[in-house]
Design a protein around this motif. Sequence first.
Motif: not given
Length: 365
Positions: A63, A132, A169
């Motif tokens: 991420w 996300v 995430p």
Amino acid sequence: MWAYFGIHALILVAIATLNSETVAAQRRKDAIRDDVYPPLWDSAPENLLDFPVEGNKIVINAWNYQERLGVYKNLLNSSAKYFTAFGSQNFGNILWGLPLQHGWQFHTGRLADPSGVTSCGHEAGALLCISVRSWWACMNYYLAIIPFLGAVEAGLFGELPYEIEILPPEEQRADFCYSVADCRSRIPKLMDEWKAYFEYLLSTEQKAASPTMRSSFKLDDALSFMWKGHMASLAYALPRFQDSLKYLSDPEANFGEDWASGVDFIAATHFSTDLQNTKKFQALLPQRMLVEGDVIPFISDFSPQQNKILLSLSALHKTNQLTGGLLLKLWQKAMSTEAGREVGRKLFEDLAASRKFNQWEYIMI
């Protein structure tokens, strides 16, 4: 004395000029590299041991844009030897389509939080953060981490001294998997598709090592395996992240679905996603996110080609939906031979090359 100062001044001017020219030359070089490679390519981890090692595991933050880009960089570096016959600098590697798409998503703001709740991915906040909540980012996870873990399982990186762990995430943790074992248990068929691609590459090397056999590598076969993995990733991820489209404007959400549908048609032609081909076609994609009020194909700050591509993708998707998927099935049947695929690729090339846009095309569609 004045002559001395005059000469000294000339030397200083010459040095300053030389330095400015050197800086300018370096900037031009950097600009060229930025134009060729995805943004921040040079600073992405190029070796798996460049990622943090914690508790006997290589830990990758998928991420973070730079680290996800590093996953692609490792895939390209480790598969480079299979594509030496297709040009220098690994430019003929058909995996270039994946990091270049990732770079385009980053450059156009498609990896940032579209809900505006956080600063993730925005210039005023954490620019390298991948949200996300981004539909594009979640879809891309299945075209980055799953191919990578499939390659690990296939043995592309050889015997690794550590296990690989992908960080989850903050939200939607159940929507992803985080290691070879985890993904193997949860999405075995998808893992099989990507593992098969890398096993194919490895098998050609093993045959080439035999004194009685030459390499069995065929680009069309490699493209077939790669595109099967690509389509399997999209097919799995599309229904999973349908709810994420709510964060996007209607034009952007429609474009995302049109693009995903269009990939199925492109895949059937075994389009070669090497660096040059991908760069050429990617230039036709919108260089910003679509917003409310954008009406295809009349978006004023898009080129006629970009408007035409958006219109074509939309028409292709709608027609396939209206026919219950029959259009794609007929297209795939037509692309079932090498001769058919060559014709299919030519059609896409002609579409991309056409600089004219006739507004009557919109009315007809």
